[in-house]
Design an enzyme around this catalytic site. Structure first.
Site, mmCIF file in Angstrom:
data_model
loop_
_atom_site.group_PDB
_atom_site.id
_atom_site.type_symbol
_atom_site.label_atom_id
_atom_site.label_comp_id
_atom_site.label_asym_id
_atom_site.label_seq_id
_atom_site.Cartn_x
_atom_site.Cartn_y
_atom_site.Cartn_z
ATOM 1 N N THR A 260 0.906 -1.196 -0.176
ATOM 2 C CA THR A 260 0.125 -0.231 -0.068
ATOM 3 C C THR A 260 0.878 1.490 0.050
ATOM 4 O O THR A 260 2.043 1.239 0.735
ATOM 5 C CB THR A 260 -0.804 0.178 1.227
ATOM 6 O OG1 THR A 260 -0.066 0.296 2.265
ATOM 7 C CG2 THR A 260 -1.620 -1.026 1.344
ATOM 8 N N ASP A 261 0.197 2.427 -0.448
ATOM 9 C CA ASP A 261 0.747 3.673 -0.138
ATOM 10 C C ASP A 261 0.510 3.755 1.380
ATOM 11 O O ASP A 261 -0.377 2.970 1.984
ATOM 12 C CB ASP A 261 0.332 4.672 -0.883
ATOM 13 C CG ASP A 261 1.207 5.901 -0.965
ATOM 14 O OD1 ASP A 261 1.950 6.305 -0.181
ATOM 15 O OD2 ASP A 261 0.687 6.885 -1.771
ATOM 16 N N TRP A 262 1.366 4.670 2.178
ATOM 17 C CA TRP A 262 1.166 4.942 3.420
ATOM 18 C C TRP A 262 -0.433 5.379 3.924
ATOM 19 O O TRP A 262 -0.938 6.379 3.319
ATOM 20 C CB TRP A 262 1.970 6.009 3.909
ATOM 21 C CG TRP A 262 3.269 5.026 4.305
ATOM 22 C CD1 TRP A 262 3.831 5.625 5.524
ATOM 23 C CD2 TRP A 262 4.186 4.468 3.575
ATOM 24 N NE1 TRP A 262 5.270 4.700 5.713
ATOM 25 C CE2 TRP A 262 5.249 4.022 4.399
ATOM 26 C CE3 TRP A 262 4.003 3.986 2.365
ATOM 27 C CZ2 TRP A 262 6.372 3.288 3.924
ATOM 28 C CZ3 TRP A 262 5.192 3.064 1.899
ATOM 29 C CH2 TRP A 262 6.305 2.796 2.618
ATOM 30 N N ALA A 263 -0.920 4.338 4.763
ATOM 31 C CA ALA A 263 -2.470 4.653 5.197
ATOM 32 C C ALA A 263 -3.298 4.461 3.915
ATOM 33 O O ALA A 263 -4.578 5.086 4.020
ATOM 34 C CB ALA A 263 -2.728 5.840 5.671
ATOM 35 N N ALA A 264 -3.132 3.265 2.844
ATOM 36 C CA ALA A 264 -4.170 3.262 1.762
ATOM 37 C C ALA A 264 -4.613 1.903 2.025
ATOM 38 O O ALA A 264 -5.427 1.416 0.927
ATOM 39 C CB ALA A 264 -3.250 3.473 0.590
#
Length: 725
Positions: A260-264
């Protein structure tokens, strides 16, 4: 009797066969080791490899000799060390890095060899910093001039992106560091990036938005891919079955880690089943409560996620670890940091990226041996840019500003008169572009000071453009305007001294309509990285001949750009429809006969080039053939320089909508004055195909195609017709 050439061929084939056999044997041993490790893990240990244990680290398993995985931001430099459990910098004194120009500047070089060199440097510095994954390159299509991350994203054209990204990836991963190609997929705006739902046709997906990622995986061999924040056709990219299983895994054959992208991350079961491997940056303090932590263990226990799916993810993580030699540090690249070679590479990228947009009357280059005074005007003459832009910000070992470099190189013989010209009135607040609203004020006091030094000087150089209050992650720009009253400044200074050149420092298109008829010369120098000042000083003085070409179209006004002309940016009710379809960038401008300010692929030189003898090796081709187009290029001027020859193809008689032309091949040619080179560019006939949505397959039409050779999408000098049967 066997001829000597046959001996050479025989032993070459023997060596290739032996290498292939060794590679197959090594892969088999690696898979066996991975299976053995997985068989000895508990479920809790397996799951610990599938989510972060801090901002940029993933837990190792000490009892099995599995090391911790270390990641870092870094599309154009390795980011400074961040605390493990918050976003504050750690305050190290050993994490200053080489800062390269960002993605659009790299693409503006049109030189994959430079991208390869940049990848080598980034890989060496990442290893020196003990990083295993470097988060980049960013290769999303530049769809709108306003996207805040355009400066990272290279281009509006998928072929240019592909060629540059593949070279970068191969080089970086050769240093035992994994890339993370981002953002998969359609992250073409920052406005509502974590919630917007992107809708596009299958043809647009296949022809425009997928090719860069496909090349990164199938040609570049990217070890990891980062899922974007946004939704795609109703599902988050991090849990999109069609994107992640069907296309990335099955069609592209991707065997690496999808993170994931950060917090995705948004769910446990759906994300797990649809192919996500690694969860990063979730905004939950207790790492055990992340989606791929205790909830995943529970989902396996309840039969909602098969254990085999978890094992598959662990296999992907371990595969990347083996490919980067994490299990044998003695064989691994040790790395280097801030070497003279690294700094030279950063300089070369900045120097080769600059695009000469205008040079009426040959004002540039400035002969500093023949003038006694020069006025340097503008905030960007002194502003440094490496340390901003959020995730791409770099703690550079040093950064040379344009004014510093000009003083150092020419201050002993030329009087340098500096004036601020305009003041940075904007402010930066993550997630909001409201700070840009404060940037329209015209400061007449600063303008009067600039006019005064302009009158006292023989030549004026204005450094304008943007900064990272505008070109940044987390929000988009409000408009294309030059901020801080720069248009008025440039107009007033040019009235006082017509010998005025403007240097634009920016990573995405800006409105130039108000200045192109006011000044004779405009040089686009991008954010030039740590060597920005040295590079631009050498470009202005003629020590370096500009050879960059625009990697995107610069519109006259924002409403010329397709997403804005159709009212589809940034969307409504958290949905955005890519109604322009395949007509992105120059494809739109050329097909709709809209005259841009400066076209895709455009860039002038201090010398001149002539193209002749353009031909193809055949007149008629079959669908599995390769077209080989030849031409002669000559440097007809008096300076050493480089020209980028661009080969476009068009299908003029097709009943199906096609762009007026599409880039299919290019090469950058360096020539001494009077030097002539014969160049061959190859295009697979299969690459002339379009995506047939009814048949869900690529289709090459029969009939006549035009091959168009030029040095921009709007400057075609030679055309030949070929037939496909």
């Amino acid at each position: 009797m066997i001829k000597p050439c046959c001996h050479v061929l025989f032993f070459t084939l023997l060596a290739v066969g032996a290498a292939n056999a060794q590679r197959i044997q090594d892969d088999s041993r690696q898979k066996e080791k991975i299976r053995s490790l997985i068989s000895r893990m508990t479920l809790q240990e397996k799951v610990s490899l599938l989510h972060a244990n801090s901002k940029f680290y993933v837990s190792g398993i000490k009892r099995l000799g599995i090391p911790e995985l270390a990641l870092s931001d870094g599309p154009h430099g390795v980011r400074a060390e961040v605390n493990r459990n918050d976003w504050a910098y750690s305050g190290w004194t050993t994490d200053s890095a080489t800062c390269f120009p960002p993605g659009t500047a790299l693409a503006a070089t049109w030189n994959p060899a430079l991208a390869y060199k940049q990848g080598l440097v980034l890989g060496e510095e990442a290893r020196f910093r003990k990083k295993d994954v470097l988060l980049g390159p960013g290769i999303n299509i530049i769809r709108s001039p306003l996207c805040g991350r355009n400066f990272e994203y290279m281009s509006e054209d998928p072929l240019l992106i592909s060629k540059m990204a593949v070279a970068y990836i191969k080089a970086l991963q050769s240093k035992d560091v994994a890339v993370s190609v981002k953002h998969w997929i359609a992250n073409n705006q920052e406005t509502h990036r974590d919630s917007v739902d992107v809708q596009m046709s299958e043809r647009a997906l296949r022809e425009i938005y997928l090719p860069g990622f496909k090349a990164a995986v199938t040609e570049g061999g990217a070890y990891t891919v980062m899922a974007a924040y946004n939704k795609f056709r109703g599902d988050w990219c991090s849990e999109n079955e069609y994107l992640n299983r069907q296309i990335l895994r099955n069609e592209f054959g991707f065997k690496g880690v999808l993170m994931t992208d950060w917090a995705a991350a948004h769910t446990t079961v759906k994300a797990a089943l649809s192919g996500l491997d690694l969860e990063m940056g979730t905004d939950i303090k207790d790492y055990n409560q992340w989606y791929f932590a205790d909830p995943l263990i529970k989902a396996v226990a309840e039969g909602k996620v098969p254990l085999s799916v978890v094992d598959e993810k662990v296999e992907h993580v371990l595969t990347v670890m083996f490919k980067t030699k994490m299990f044998d540090e003695s064989k691994r690249e040790k790395g280097k940091m801030n070497t003279p070679e690294h700094q030279k590479a950063a300089y070369n990228s900045a120097a080769e990226a600059a695009v000469l947009l205008q040079n009426k009357g040959g004002l540039l280059p400035v002969n500093f041996d023949k003038i006694k005074s020069v006025a340097i005007v503008g905030d960007n003459a002194t502003r440094k840019h490496c340390g901003a832009g959020l995730s791409s910000e770099i703690k550079a070992l040093y950064e040379i500003s344009p004014l510093e470099a000009i003083k150092q190189k020419f201050g002993a013989k030329v009087k340098i008169n500096f004036a601020q010209g305009y003041d940075k009135q904007s402010s930066f607040k993550e997630g909001s572009n409201a700070g840009q609203s404060n940037s329209n004020h015209v400061d007449w006091k600063l303008i009067q000071e600039a006019v005064k030094v302009a009158r006292e000087s023989e030549v004026v150089i204005i450094f304008g453009g943007l900064n990272h209050d505008f070109d940044t992650e987390s929000f988009d720009r409000q408009n294309m305007d030059l901020p801080y009253g720069q248009e008025v400044l440039i107009q007033e200074v040019a009235k006082a001294n017509p010998n005025t050149a403007v240097v634009i420092v920016a990573g995405s298109p800006v409105k130039l309509a108000g200045i192109v008829n006011r000044v004779p010369a405009i040089l686009w120098s991008w954010y030039g990285g740590m060597e920005a000042g040295n590079a631009v000083a050498d470009l202005l003085s003629g020590k370096v001949n500009p050879s960059g070409k625009l990697p995107f179209t610069i519109p006259v006004a924002l409403d010329q750009s397709p997403a804005h002309a159709l009212g589809n940016f940034p969307g409504m009710n958290l949905k955005v429809n890519y109604e322009e379809d395949i007509l992105v960038g120059y494809r739109w401008f050329d097909t709709k006969k809209i005259q841009p300010q400066f076209p895709f692929g455009y860039g002038l030189s201090y010398t001149a080039f002539a193209i002749d003898n353009f031909s193809a090796d055949k007149a008629i081709y079959k669908k599995d053939d390769v077209i080989r187009a030849k031409f002669v290029v000559k440097n007809t001027g008096t300076r050493y320089g480089a020209e980028v020859l661009q080969l476009y193809a068009s299908d003029p008689a097709s009943p199906v909508l096609h762009p007026e032309k599409e880039l299919k091949a290019f090469e950058k040619i360096f020539l001494q004055p009077g030097e002539i080179k014969t160049v061959e560019l190859s295009i697979k006939v299969a690459d002339l195909a379009y995506y047939d949505e009814t048949k869900k397959a690529w289709k090459v039409e029969t009939g006549q195609f035009a091959l168009q050779l030029g040095n921009s999408s709007r400057n075609i000098s030679k055309v030949i017709n070929i037939s496909i049967e």
